[in-house]
Design a protein around this motif. Structure first.
Motif, short mmCIF file in Angstrom:
data_model
loop_
_atom_site.label_atom_id
_atom_site.label_comp_id
_atom_site.label_asym_id
_atom_site.label_seq_id
_atom_site.Cartn_x
_atom_site.Cartn_y
_atom_site.Cartn_z
N VAL A 206 0.94 -1.19 -0.04
CA VAL A 206 -0.02 0.04 -0.01
C VAL A 206 0.94 1.23 -0.07
O VAL A 206 0.69 2.11 -0.78
CB VAL A 206 -0.92 0.01 1.24
CG1 VAL A 206 -1.61 1.27 1.41
CG2 VAL A 206 -1.90 -1.22 1.16
N ILE A 207 1.79 1.33 0.66
CA ILE A 207 2.62 2.53 1.11
C ILE A 207 3.52 2.56 -0.32
O ILE A 207 3.53 3.76 -0.83
CB ILE A 207 3.56 2.35 2.24
CG1 ILE A 207 2.74 2.40 3.34
CG2 ILE A 207 4.76 3.54 2.15
CD1 ILE A 207 2.15 3.49 3.76
N ILE B 274 1.35 4.36 -2.93
CA ILE B 274 1.25 5.55 -2.62
C ILE B 274 2.54 6.28 -3.22
O ILE B 274 2.39 7.41 -3.80
CB ILE B 274 0.95 6.01 -1.27
CG1 ILE B 274 -0.25 5.46 -0.78
CG2 ILE B 274 0.92 7.25 -1.01
CD1 ILE B 274 -0.71 5.23 0.48
N ARG B 275 3.60 5.78 -2.71
CA ARG B 275 4.94 6.55 -3.19
C ARG B 275 5.06 6.45 -4.51
O ARG B 275 5.59 7.64 -5.11
CB ARG B 275 6.15 5.89 -2.55
CG ARG B 275 5.98 6.03 -1.10
CD ARG B 275 7.21 5.31 -0.25
NE ARG B 275 8.40 6.09 -0.62
CZ ARG B 275 8.98 6.97 0.19
NH1 ARG B 275 8.30 7.66 1.16
NH2 ARG B 275 10.23 7.40 -0.40
N ALA C 291 2.84 6.43 -6.91
CA ALA C 291 1.83 7.46 -7.39
C ALA C 291 2.52 8.98 -7.25
O ALA C 291 2.33 9.92 -8.38
CB ALA C 291 0.48 7.57 -6.77
N ILE C 292 3.33 9.34 -6.29
CA ILE C 292 3.57 10.76 -6.28
C ILE C 292 5.23 10.87 -6.78
O ILE C 292 5.92 11.61 -6.42
CB ILE C 292 3.76 10.98 -4.72
CG1 ILE C 292 4.48 10.33 -3.98
CG2 ILE C 292 2.31 11.08 -4.25
CD1 ILE C 292 4.52 10.66 -2.46
#
Length: 366
Positions: free
Chosen positions: A354-355, A358-359, A361-362
Protein backbone atom coordinates in the motif's frame (compact mmCIF):
# COMPACT_ATOMS: atom_id res chain seq x y z
CA UNK A 1 45.05 -10.39 -16.57
CA UNK A 2 42.11 -9.01 -18.48
CA UNK A 3 43.28 -8.01 -21.92
CA UNK A 4 41.97 -5.36 -24.27
CA UNK A 5 39.10 -2.90 -24.04
CA UNK A 6 36.59 -5.59 -24.98
CA UNK A 7 37.59 -7.61 -21.94
CA UNK A 8 38.37 -10.75 -23.97
CA UNK A 9 41.91 -11.96 -24.48
CA UNK A 10 42.69 -13.35 -27.91
CA UNK A 11 42.05 -17.09 -28.19
CA UNK A 12 40.68 -17.40 -24.67
CA UNK A 13 37.39 -17.56 -22.82
CA UNK A 14 35.52 -14.30 -22.16
CA UNK A 15 36.84 -12.41 -19.17
CA UNK A 16 34.65 -12.41 -16.05
CA UNK A 17 34.40 -9.49 -13.63
CA UNK A 18 33.08 -10.44 -10.20
CA UNK A 19 31.22 -7.46 -8.73
CA UNK A 20 30.55 -7.58 -4.98
CA UNK A 21 28.25 -4.85 -3.61
CA UNK A 22 29.13 -4.51 0.06
CA UNK A 23 27.68 -2.76 3.09
CA UNK A 24 28.53 -3.66 6.69
CA UNK A 25 29.27 -7.24 5.73
CA UNK A 26 32.47 -7.72 7.74
CA UNK A 27 31.36 -11.05 9.30
CA UNK A 28 30.75 -12.76 5.94
CA UNK A 29 32.68 -11.09 3.15
CA UNK A 30 36.03 -12.84 3.67
CA UNK A 31 34.56 -16.26 2.86
CA UNK A 32 32.90 -14.75 -0.20
CA UNK A 33 36.18 -13.29 -1.46
CA UNK A 34 38.13 -16.47 -0.73
CA UNK A 35 35.64 -18.50 -2.75
CA UNK A 36 36.26 -16.16 -5.70
CA UNK A 37 40.05 -16.39 -5.33
CA UNK A 38 39.76 -20.20 -5.35
CA UNK A 39 38.22 -20.24 -8.84
CA UNK A 40 40.25 -21.90 -11.57
CA UNK A 41 38.68 -19.76 -14.30
CA UNK A 42 40.79 -17.18 -16.10
CA UNK A 43 40.72 -14.33 -16.94
CA UNK A 44 38.97 -13.19 -13.77
CA UNK A 45 38.91 -9.91 -11.87
CA UNK A 46 37.31 -8.86 -8.58
CA UNK A 47 35.63 -5.51 -7.92
CA UNK A 48 34.27 -4.76 -4.45
CA UNK A 49 32.12 -1.64 -4.12
CA UNK A 50 31.79 -0.54 -0.51
CA UNK A 51 28.63 1.50 0.06
CA UNK A 52 29.76 3.46 3.11
CA UNK A 53 30.39 0.59 5.54
CA UNK A 54 31.09 1.45 9.18
CA UNK A 55 32.06 -2.01 10.44
CA UNK A 56 35.64 -2.34 9.18
CA UNK A 57 34.73 -4.09 5.93
CA UNK A 58 37.05 -1.93 3.73
CA UNK A 59 40.06 -2.96 5.81
CA UNK A 60 39.18 -6.64 5.42
CA UNK A 61 38.91 -6.23 1.64
CA UNK A 62 42.16 -4.28 1.35
CA UNK A 63 44.04 -6.88 3.38
CA UNK A 64 42.57 -9.68 1.27
CA UNK A 65 43.52 -8.01 -2.02
CA UNK A 66 47.04 -7.33 -0.82
CA UNK A 67 47.58 -11.01 -0.05
CA UNK A 68 46.11 -12.55 -3.22
CA UNK A 69 47.25 -12.68 -6.82
CA UNK A 70 43.76 -12.23 -8.28
CA UNK A 71 43.41 -8.83 -9.99
CA UNK A 72 41.10 -6.77 -7.84
CA UNK A 73 40.20 -3.36 -6.52
CA UNK A 74 38.05 -1.71 -3.90
CA UNK A 75 35.77 1.20 -4.80
CA UNK A 76 34.39 3.17 -1.88
CA UNK A 77 31.42 5.45 -1.29
CA UNK A 78 31.84 8.10 1.42
CA UNK A 79 28.20 7.55 2.42
CA UNK A 80 25.52 4.95 1.75
CA UNK A 81 23.97 5.40 -1.70
CA UNK A 82 21.83 2.26 -1.97
CA UNK A 83 22.20 -1.08 -3.69
CA UNK A 84 21.30 -0.01 -7.24
CA UNK A 85 23.91 2.73 -7.38
CA UNK A 86 26.48 0.39 -5.87
CA UNK A 87 25.74 -2.29 -8.46
CA UNK A 88 25.84 0.21 -11.31
CA UNK A 89 29.22 1.56 -10.27
CA UNK A 90 30.57 -1.97 -10.06
CA UNK A 91 29.48 -3.31 -13.43
CA UNK A 92 30.43 -0.09 -15.22
CA UNK A 93 33.95 -0.41 -13.83
CA UNK A 94 34.14 -4.04 -14.98
CA UNK A 95 36.75 -4.92 -17.60
CA UNK A 96 35.19 -8.25 -18.51
CA UNK A 97 32.58 -9.11 -21.11
CA UNK A 98 30.75 -11.11 -18.45
CA UNK A 99 29.74 -9.85 -15.01
CA UNK A 100 29.12 -12.06 -11.98
CA UNK A 101 27.13 -10.17 -9.37
CA UNK A 102 27.91 -11.75 -6.02
CA UNK A 103 26.48 -10.60 -2.70
CA UNK A 104 28.73 -10.25 0.32
CA UNK A 105 27.13 -13.14 2.23
CA UNK A 106 27.39 -15.84 -0.46
CA UNK A 107 30.18 -18.39 -0.85
CA UNK A 108 30.72 -20.21 -4.16
CA UNK A 109 31.01 -23.98 -3.74
CA UNK A 110 33.64 -25.58 -5.97
CA UNK A 111 36.66 -24.18 -7.77
CA UNK A 112 34.94 -24.76 -11.15
CA UNK A 113 31.84 -22.73 -10.24
CA UNK A 114 32.59 -19.82 -12.59
CA UNK A 115 33.66 -22.18 -15.40
CA UNK A 116 30.35 -24.03 -15.27
CA UNK A 117 28.34 -20.80 -15.04
CA UNK A 118 30.08 -19.46 -18.16
CA UNK A 119 29.29 -22.68 -20.02
CA UNK A 120 25.63 -22.35 -19.06
CA UNK A 121 25.48 -18.75 -20.26
CA UNK A 122 27.19 -19.40 -23.60
CA UNK A 123 25.51 -22.65 -24.61
CA UNK A 124 22.29 -20.89 -25.68
CA UNK A 125 22.00 -17.49 -27.27
CA UNK A 126 18.68 -16.66 -25.63
CA UNK A 127 20.04 -17.26 -22.12
CA UNK A 128 20.85 -13.81 -20.76
CA UNK A 129 21.34 -14.69 -17.09
CA UNK A 130 22.56 -17.77 -15.25
CA UNK A 131 21.54 -17.86 -11.61
CA UNK A 132 22.36 -20.47 -9.01
CA UNK A 133 20.84 -22.53 -6.23
CA UNK A 134 21.29 -20.12 -3.33
CA UNK A 135 18.60 -21.87 -1.33
CA UNK A 136 21.29 -23.62 0.72
CA UNK A 137 21.90 -21.97 4.11
CA UNK A 138 24.81 -22.54 6.47
CA UNK A 139 22.44 -24.54 8.69
CA UNK A 140 24.59 -24.51 11.81
CA UNK A 141 24.63 -20.70 11.76
CA UNK A 142 20.89 -20.13 11.34
CA UNK A 143 18.75 -18.53 14.01
CA UNK A 144 15.06 -19.31 14.43
CA UNK A 145 14.27 -16.06 12.62
CA UNK A 146 16.52 -16.63 9.59
CA UNK A 147 15.38 -20.24 9.27
CA UNK A 148 11.69 -19.29 9.57
CA UNK A 149 11.78 -16.47 7.05
CA UNK A 150 13.92 -18.53 4.69
CA UNK A 151 11.18 -21.16 4.61
CA UNK A 152 8.30 -18.67 4.57
CA UNK A 153 9.76 -16.92 1.51
CA UNK A 154 10.61 -20.31 -0.05
CA UNK A 155 14.16 -19.03 -0.23
CA UNK A 156 15.43 -22.35 1.17
CA UNK A 157 14.20 -25.10 -1.08
CA UNK A 158 15.15 -28.43 -2.57
CA UNK A 159 16.40 -28.66 -6.14
CA UNK A 160 13.94 -30.13 -8.68
CA UNK A 161 14.70 -33.44 -10.36
CA UNK A 162 15.35 -31.67 -13.68
CA UNK A 163 18.33 -29.80 -12.24
CA UNK A 164 17.55 -26.69 -14.30
CA UNK A 165 14.66 -24.25 -14.68
CA UNK A 166 13.88 -21.22 -16.77
CA UNK A 167 12.62 -18.85 -14.07
CA UNK A 168 10.62 -15.65 -14.32
CA UNK A 169 12.81 -13.56 -12.03
CA UNK A 170 16.07 -13.63 -10.11
CA UNK A 171 17.41 -11.69 -7.15
CA UNK A 172 20.89 -11.08 -8.64
CA UNK A 173 22.55 -12.38 -5.50
CA UNK A 174 24.84 -14.68 -7.41
CA UNK A 175 24.13 -14.26 -11.12
CA UNK A 176 26.25 -14.25 -14.29
CA UNK A 177 25.24 -12.10 -17.26
CA UNK A 178 26.76 -10.17 -20.12
CA UNK A 179 27.95 -6.63 -19.50
CA UNK A 180 26.36 -5.69 -22.82
CA UNK A 181 22.96 -6.70 -21.41
CA UNK A 182 23.32 -4.26 -18.53
CA UNK A 183 24.53 -1.55 -20.90
CA UNK A 184 21.52 -2.09 -23.16
CA UNK A 185 19.10 -1.89 -20.20
CA UNK A 186 20.82 1.08 -18.56
CA UNK A 187 21.72 -0.91 -15.45
CA UNK A 188 19.69 -1.17 -12.25
CA UNK A 189 16.95 1.44 -11.64
CA UNK A 190 17.98 3.82 -8.87
CA UNK A 191 14.43 4.65 -7.75
CA UNK A 192 14.53 1.23 -6.02
CA UNK A 193 16.91 1.73 -3.13
CA UNK A 194 16.94 -1.55 -1.16
CA UNK A 195 14.82 -4.04 -3.14
CA UNK A 196 12.96 -4.42 -6.42
CA UNK A 197 15.80 -3.39 -8.73
CA UNK A 198 16.55 -7.06 -9.37
CA UNK A 199 13.02 -7.95 -10.50
CA UNK A 200 12.84 -4.90 -12.78
CA UNK A 201 16.02 -5.92 -14.61
CA UNK A 202 14.86 -9.55 -14.79
CA UNK A 203 11.50 -8.53 -16.31
CA UNK A 204 13.19 -6.20 -18.80
CA UNK A 205 15.44 -9.06 -19.90
CA UNK A 206 12.46 -11.39 -20.35
CA UNK A 207 10.47 -8.65 -22.06
CA UNK A 208 13.23 -8.43 -24.67
CA UNK A 209 13.11 -12.17 -25.36
CA UNK A 210 15.92 -13.23 -23.02
CA UNK A 211 15.71 -16.18 -20.64
CA UNK A 212 16.93 -16.66 -17.07
CA UNK A 213 18.45 -20.06 -16.44
CA UNK A 214 18.45 -21.35 -12.87
CA UNK A 215 21.14 -24.02 -12.65
CA UNK A 216 20.73 -26.03 -9.44
CA UNK A 217 24.14 -27.67 -9.86
CA UNK A 218 25.70 -24.25 -9.26
CA UNK A 219 25.56 -24.38 -5.49
CA UNK A 220 26.44 -21.69 -3.00
CA UNK A 221 26.11 -21.21 0.74
CA UNK A 222 24.34 -18.10 1.93
CA UNK A 223 25.09 -16.73 5.38
CA UNK A 224 22.96 -14.40 7.45
CA UNK A 225 24.16 -11.84 9.96
CA UNK A 226 22.97 -8.67 11.61
CA UNK A 227 19.32 -7.82 10.99
CA UNK A 228 18.95 -10.88 8.71
CA UNK A 229 19.11 -13.03 11.83
CA UNK A 230 16.39 -11.24 13.80
CA UNK A 231 12.59 -11.24 13.62
CA UNK A 232 12.47 -7.45 13.65
CA UNK A 233 15.01 -7.17 10.84
CA UNK A 234 13.17 -9.68 8.69
CA UNK A 235 9.82 -7.98 9.21
CA UNK A 236 11.41 -4.72 8.09
CA UNK A 237 12.62 -6.54 4.97
CA UNK A 238 9.09 -7.85 4.38
CA UNK A 239 7.78 -4.29 4.50
CA UNK A 240 10.46 -3.10 2.06
CA UNK A 241 9.79 -6.06 -0.24
CA UNK A 242 6.13 -5.02 -0.31
CA UNK A 243 7.02 -1.44 -1.20
CA UNK A 244 9.31 -2.62 -3.98
CA UNK A 245 6.79 -5.06 -5.42
CA UNK A 246 4.24 -2.27 -5.61
CA UNK A 247 6.65 -0.36 -7.83
CA UNK A 248 7.17 -3.45 -9.97
CA UNK A 249 3.41 -3.91 -10.37
CA UNK A 250 2.97 -0.28 -11.41
CA UNK A 251 5.69 -0.69 -14.04
CA UNK A 252 4.84 -4.16 -15.36
CA UNK A 253 1.25 -4.94 -14.28
CA UNK A 254 0.18 -8.41 -15.46
CA UNK A 255 3.62 -9.27 -16.83
CA UNK A 256 4.60 -10.16 -13.25
CA UNK A 257 2.44 -13.28 -13.49
CA UNK A 258 3.40 -14.43 -16.98
CA UNK A 259 5.10 -17.79 -17.66
CA UNK A 260 4.69 -19.05 -14.09
CA UNK A 261 4.11 -22.57 -15.38
CA UNK A 262 7.72 -22.76 -16.53
CA UNK A 263 9.07 -23.16 -13.00
CA UNK A 264 7.54 -24.63 -9.85
CA UNK A 265 9.99 -22.54 -7.80
CA UNK A 266 8.96 -19.14 -9.18
CA UNK A 267 5.29 -20.16 -9.35
CA UNK A 268 5.24 -21.02 -5.65
CA UNK A 269 7.02 -17.81 -4.63
CA UNK A 270 4.93 -15.57 -6.89
CA UNK A 271 1.57 -17.05 -5.91
CA UNK A 272 2.42 -16.84 -2.20
CA UNK A 273 3.24 -13.15 -2.54
CA UNK A 274 0.09 -12.54 -4.56
CA UNK A 275 -2.04 -14.27 -1.92
CA UNK A 276 -0.87 -12.04 0.94
CA UNK A 277 -2.57 -8.77 -0.12
CA UNK A 278 -5.74 -10.74 -0.98
CA UNK A 279 -5.86 -12.37 2.46
CA UNK A 280 -5.13 -9.03 4.16
CA UNK A 281 -7.91 -7.28 2.21
CA UNK A 282 -10.48 -9.98 3.02
CA UNK A 283 -9.48 -9.83 6.69
CA UNK A 284 -9.78 -6.03 6.77
CA UNK A 285 -13.26 -6.12 5.20
CA UNK A 286 -14.42 -8.74 7.72
CA UNK A 287 -13.12 -6.70 10.66
CA UNK A 288 -14.93 -3.59 9.42
CA UNK A 289 -18.15 -5.55 8.96
CA UNK A 290 -17.82 -7.12 12.40
CA UNK A 291 -18.03 -3.69 14.01
CA UNK A 292 -21.58 -3.19 12.73
CA UNK A 293 -24.45 -4.43 14.97
CA UNK A 294 -25.82 -7.79 13.97
CA UNK A 295 -22.79 -8.76 11.87
CA UNK A 296 -21.39 -11.32 14.30
CA UNK A 297 -20.96 -13.72 11.40
CA UNK A 298 -18.22 -11.44 10.04
CA UNK A 299 -16.21 -11.85 13.25
CA UNK A 300 -16.68 -15.63 13.05
CA UNK A 301 -15.58 -15.57 9.41
CA UNK A 302 -12.49 -13.52 10.32
CA UNK A 303 -11.51 -15.98 13.05
CA UNK A 304 -12.01 -18.85 10.62
CA UNK A 305 -9.83 -17.08 8.04
CA UNK A 306 -7.00 -16.68 10.56
CA UNK A 307 -7.24 -20.32 11.66
CA UNK A 308 -7.24 -21.65 8.10
CA UNK A 309 -4.35 -19.40 7.05
CA UNK A 310 -2.32 -20.40 10.11
CA UNK A 311 -3.00 -24.08 9.50
CA UNK A 312 -1.89 -23.71 5.87
CA UNK A 313 1.41 -22.18 6.99
CA UNK A 314 2.01 -24.93 9.56
CA UNK A 315 1.23 -27.65 7.03
CA UNK A 316 3.61 -26.17 4.45
CA UNK A 317 6.43 -25.43 6.88
CA UNK A 318 6.45 -28.70 8.81
CA UNK A 319 8.42 -30.79 6.27
CA UNK A 320 11.09 -28.07 6.02
CA UNK A 321 11.56 -27.79 9.78
CA UNK A 322 11.51 -31.55 10.26
CA UNK A 323 14.40 -31.91 7.81
CA UNK A 324 16.37 -29.00 9.23
CA UNK A 325 15.94 -29.17 13.02
CA UNK A 326 17.64 -31.99 14.94
CA UNK A 327 14.83 -32.93 17.34
CA UNK A 328 11.15 -33.49 16.67
CA UNK A 329 10.02 -31.42 19.67
CA UNK A 330 12.03 -28.42 18.56
CA UNK A 331 10.81 -28.85 14.99
CA UNK A 332 7.20 -28.75 16.23
CA UNK A 333 7.82 -25.65 18.33
CA UNK A 334 9.60 -23.78 15.55
CA UNK A 335 6.96 -24.75 12.99
CA UNK A 336 4.19 -23.41 15.21
CA UNK A 337 6.16 -20.22 15.85
CA UNK A 338 6.95 -19.74 12.18
CA UNK A 339 3.27 -20.15 11.34
CA UNK A 340 2.57 -17.18 13.60
CA UNK A 341 5.27 -15.18 11.82
CA UNK A 342 3.57 -16.05 8.55
CA UNK A 343 0.36 -14.41 9.80
CA UNK A 344 2.31 -11.29 10.76
CA UNK A 345 3.88 -11.08 7.30
CA UNK A 346 0.36 -11.27 5.86
CA UNK A 347 -0.13 -7.85 7.43
CA UNK A 348 3.36 -6.33 7.09
CA UNK A 349 3.97 -7.20 3.43
CA UNK A 350 0.61 -5.86 2.16
CA UNK A 351 1.19 -2.76 4.29
CA UNK A 352 4.39 -2.21 2.34
CA UNK A 353 2.50 -2.73 -0.92
CA UNK A 354 0.00 0.00 0.00
CA UNK A 355 2.75 2.47 0.93
CA UNK A 356 4.65 1.52 -2.22
CA UNK A 357 1.62 2.26 -4.40
CA UNK A 358 1.25 5.66 -2.75
CA UNK A 359 4.93 6.48 -3.15
CA UNK A 360 4.87 5.33 -6.78
CA UNK A 361 1.88 7.59 -7.45
CA UNK A 362 3.73 10.66 -6.18
CA UNK A 363 7.04 9.69 -7.79
CA UNK A 364 8.89 9.05 -4.53
CA UNK A 365 11.79 6.56 -4.45
CA UNK A 366 11.14 3.03 -3.17
Amino acid sequence: MIAGPSGTAAGSLPAVSVVVPAYNGAPTILRTLESVAAQEYTPLELIVVDDGSTDGLPGIVEQFLAGRSIPGRLLRHPANRGLSRTLNEGWRAAGGDLVLILHQDIELLGSDWVSRAVEGLLEREDVQVVTCHYGIPAREELTFASRSFGFLRRQFHEAPATGRDFVTFTEFKCDLLRKATLERLGGFPTNFRLAGEDVVVAYRIRGGGGRILKAYDLKVVQRFEGTAGSVRGNLWKEYRFGMAFAGVLVAFRGFAFRDLDASAYTRARSLHRASQPIVALIGLVLIILAIAPGWVWALVAFIALVIVRYASYVRRLWPDFRRSVPTRGRAVAETLGAGGLGLITDVVYPGGVVIGLIRSAIGAPL
